[in-house]
Design a protein around this motif. Sequence first.
Motif, PDB file in Angstrom:
ATOM      1  N   LEU A   1      62.671  16.116 -35.746  1.00 45.30           N
ATOM      2  CA  LEU A   1      61.486  16.766 -36.309  1.00 45.30           C
ATOM      3  C   LEU A   1      60.425  15.740 -36.668  1.00 45.30           C
ATOM      4  O   LEU A   1      59.228  15.945 -36.402  1.00 45.30           O
ATOM      5  CB  LEU A   1      61.872  17.575 -37.549  1.00 45.30           C
ATOM      6  N   GLU A   2      60.861  14.617 -37.250  1.00 46.23           N
ATOM      7  CA  GLU A   2      59.889  13.611 -37.683  1.00 46.23           C
ATOM      8  C   GLU A   2      59.131  13.045 -36.498  1.00 46.23           C
ATOM      9  O   GLU A   2      57.901  12.875 -36.548  1.00 46.23           O
ATOM     10  CB  GLU A   2      60.607  12.496 -38.448  1.00 46.23           C
ATOM     11  N   ARG A   3      59.834  12.753 -35.395  1.00 45.84           N
ATOM     12  CA  ARG A   3      59.176  12.206 -34.214  1.00 45.84           C
ATOM     13  C   ARG A   3      58.224  13.236 -33.612  1.00 45.84           C
ATOM     14  O   ARG A   3      57.092  12.915 -33.229  1.00 45.84           O
ATOM     15  CB  ARG A   3      60.235  11.795 -33.176  1.00 45.84           C
ATOM     16  N   ALA A   4      58.680  14.493 -33.542  1.00 44.35           N
ATOM     17  CA  ALA A   4      57.830  15.548 -32.977  1.00 44.35           C
ATOM     18  C   ALA A   4      56.592  15.766 -33.845  1.00 44.35           C
ATOM     19  O   ALA A   4      55.486  15.995 -33.327  1.00 44.35           O
ATOM     20  CB  ALA A   4      58.631  16.842 -32.859  1.00 44.35           C
ATOM     21  N   PHE A   5      56.754  15.688 -35.151  1.00 46.32           N
ATOM     22  CA  PHE A   5      55.621  15.856 -36.066  1.00 46.32           C
ATOM     23  C   PHE A   5      54.598  14.738 -35.855  1.00 46.32           C
ATOM     24  O   PHE A   5      53.387  15.002 -35.785  1.00 46.32           O
ATOM     25  CB  PHE A   5      56.127  15.849 -37.509  1.00 46.32           C
TER      26      PHE A   5
ATOM     27  N   ASN B   1      54.129  13.037 -33.165  1.00 46.15           N
ATOM     28  CA  ASN B   1      53.474  13.243 -31.871  1.00 46.15           C
ATOM     29  C   ASN B   1      52.358  14.291 -31.984  1.00 46.15           C
ATOM     30  O   ASN B   1      51.301  14.157 -31.365  1.00 46.15           O
ATOM     31  CB  ASN B   1      54.499  13.686 -30.834  1.00 46.15           C
ATOM     32  N   GLU B   2      52.622  15.338 -32.772  1.00 42.29           N
ATOM     33  CA  GLU B   2      51.598  16.349 -33.003  1.00 42.29           C
ATOM     34  C   GLU B   2      50.378  15.743 -33.692  1.00 42.29           C
ATOM     35  O   GLU B   2      49.227  16.061 -33.350  1.00 42.29           O
ATOM     36  CB  GLU B   2      52.161  17.484 -33.866  1.00 42.29           C
ATOM     37  N   MET B   3      50.629  14.876 -34.647  1.00 37.51           N
ATOM     38  CA  MET B   3      49.529  14.252 -35.383  1.00 37.51           C
ATOM     39  C   MET B   3      48.710  13.344 -34.461  1.00 37.51           C
ATOM     40  O   MET B   3      47.483  13.300 -34.547  1.00 37.51           O
ATOM     41  CB  MET B   3      50.077  13.453 -36.576  1.00 37.51           C
ATOM     42  N   ARG B   4      49.380  12.631 -33.569  1.00 40.36           N
ATOM     43  CA  ARG B   4      48.664  11.774 -32.624  1.00 40.36           C
ATOM     44  C   ARG B   4      47.848  12.616 -31.639  1.00 40.36           C
ATOM     45  O   ARG B   4      46.722  12.257 -31.278  1.00 40.36           O
ATOM     46  CB  ARG B   4      49.654  10.895 -31.848  1.00 40.36           C
ATOM     47  N   ARG B   5      48.439  13.732 -31.219  1.00 40.38           N
ATOM     48  CA  ARG B   5      47.770  14.574 -30.220  1.00 40.38           C
ATOM     49  C   ARG B   5      46.513  15.224 -30.772  1.00 40.38           C
ATOM     50  O   ARG B   5      45.483  15.291 -30.100  1.00 40.38           O
ATOM     51  CB  ARG B   5      48.744  15.637 -29.713  1.00 40.38           C
ATOM     52  N   HIS B   6      46.584  15.703 -32.011  1.00 41.47           N
ATOM     53  CA  HIS B   6      45.462  16.464 -32.569  1.00 41.47           C
ATOM     54  C   HIS B   6      44.463  15.610 -33.339  1.00 41.47           C
ATOM     55  O   HIS B   6      43.298  15.998 -33.463  1.00 41.47           O
ATOM     56  CB  HIS B   6      45.990  17.568 -33.492  1.00 41.47           C
ATOM     57  N   GLN B   7      44.909  14.460 -33.855  1.00 39.96           N
ATOM     58  CA  GLN B   7      44.000  13.602 -34.635  1.00 39.96           C
ATOM     59  C   GLN B   7      43.267  14.432 -35.692  1.00 39.96           C
ATOM     60  O   GLN B   7      42.033  14.493 -35.735  1.00 39.96           O
ATOM     61  CB  GLN B   7      42.998  12.914 -33.701  1.00 39.96           C
ATOM     62  N   PHE B   8      44.050  15.085 -36.555  1.00 42.37           N
ATOM     63  CA  PHE B   8      43.470  15.975 -37.552  1.00 42.37           C
ATOM     64  C   PHE B   8      42.516  15.251 -38.500  1.00 42.37           C
ATOM     65  O   PHE B   8      41.537  15.833 -38.970  1.00 42.37           O
ATOM     66  CB  PHE B   8      44.579  16.630 -38.381  1.00 42.37           C
ATOM     67  N   TRP B   9      42.789  13.987 -38.804  1.00 38.57           N
ATOM     68  CA  TRP B   9      41.943  13.228 -39.738  1.00 38.57           C
ATOM     69  C   TRP B   9      42.050  11.741 -39.413  1.00 38.57           C
ATOM     70  O   TRP B   9      43.017  11.283 -38.797  1.00 38.57           O
ATOM     71  CB  TRP B   9      42.383  13.473 -41.183  1.00 38.57           C
TER      72      TRP B   9
END
Length: 459
Positions: A2-6, A8-16
């Motif tokens: 889960l931590e790795r997938a999370f 990856n999501e943060m890198r993909r979306h660049q929320f902030w």
Amino acid sequence: MLERAFQNEMRRHQFWPAGAKVIVATSTGVDSMVLLTLLQRLPTALKPQLIVAHVNHELRAESVAEEAYLRQFCLENDLALQVAHWPFKQHPQTGIEAAAREFRYQFFERLMTAEKAAYLVTAHHGDDQLETLMMKFIRSGELHEMRGIQSQRPFANGMLIRPLLPFAKQDLRDFAVANNITSFEDQTNYETTVLRNRVRHTLTPFLKQENGQILQNANRFSQQLTAVLAQQAQLTTALLPLLDLKTTDKVVSGQLKAVKTLPAAQQTAIWQLVINQHFAHIGPLKEAQLQQLHQLVQSMTKPQGQLALGQGVVFTKVYERFQIGQLTGDEGVSKAEKSRTLTLNQWCTLPNNEQIGIFEINHLPRKLSGQQLIWLADEQWPIVVKPCQLTDAIMIDKTHHKTLKRLFIDLKVPQEKRQNSWGVWTQGTLIGHPEFRVSALFNHEQTGKIRYVLCYANE
């Protein structure tokens, strides 16, 4: 995993950007405690400056222990914490869930402003998405309500972000167990009196059993529907000039001729857009309202009519024009209004802001909207102005009369004017109205009568 997938999501979306201030809504439930832990463990290039936001709703005795635990957790992990209490005395008797949510988000908004933070993060996950879609389908199935939970949307002075939407509730529980994360379970989540709980504990497990990819399907459906509706709104905006809209503080009006030629789906989209832009407080129109509106607009046998849209907002059709406005409760002219006596060569201003007067030829006012010659005998004075009834009759020639209702239909007088019509009278006989018609008893030269001009102004 889960931590790795999370991450990856943060890198993909660049929320902030790295180091940005982020408000984390934290209830001490397993979802928010896992979210907080995942955010803490982000690599430096992705890690924000965290501010934990907690609301003690004072609804359960356990809330005291939950707040105390979170305070200690933040202290040990060097996290900034802001807590708000929702005093018990402020709790409503009904609708407490919605009121609690409103209190929370008002607190988050204030906190974002105070901390100059542009991001609020909540722990909504994939199961929440599926539950929300099922609840909306159960309650209405209205397309505009089926968009589900968005991964990010504007909120306050920044963005509301939900980075856990791709993940299942069970993923969060497994991560909490594997990492010894303490959390608190709200026992009200099991009360079957709440629709979400019934969906969560009966419908959702069944759907997951039927298809292990149901959460991904729910998220994909929500994203695609949101994109389709956004595209529809863009195309519909391009059609708005067909309405030739005119707006004031309380009223939107326009033309119907062009929009009536559009397919029904495009007409629906236009009306929803107009309501959203000018009367958002009443919410999108329901399917039944849209069908009634379409029937009224398209009707050839009903050139005029009204449709209540909710909260005092009314759609009015007057031949090839329409008007949408908020009824104030004091619109229209009371039929019980006292009559007004006309003074020669002076305007009489009516409650609907029209002006009517009788003038001599050499005293005509400069600005007129309409005028009619009339002949009056001295004994026919005083002349009064008073509200008309649709059953009142006017002579149209020497032997025939016509009710005002029939006359207004023949002249295609708008419904509003019919309801607010004032007439000029003498001794119980209707002389007429200079904008519409003067009785045949007064509209031609007669022995012993003096010529006057019956004048009308609507500005």
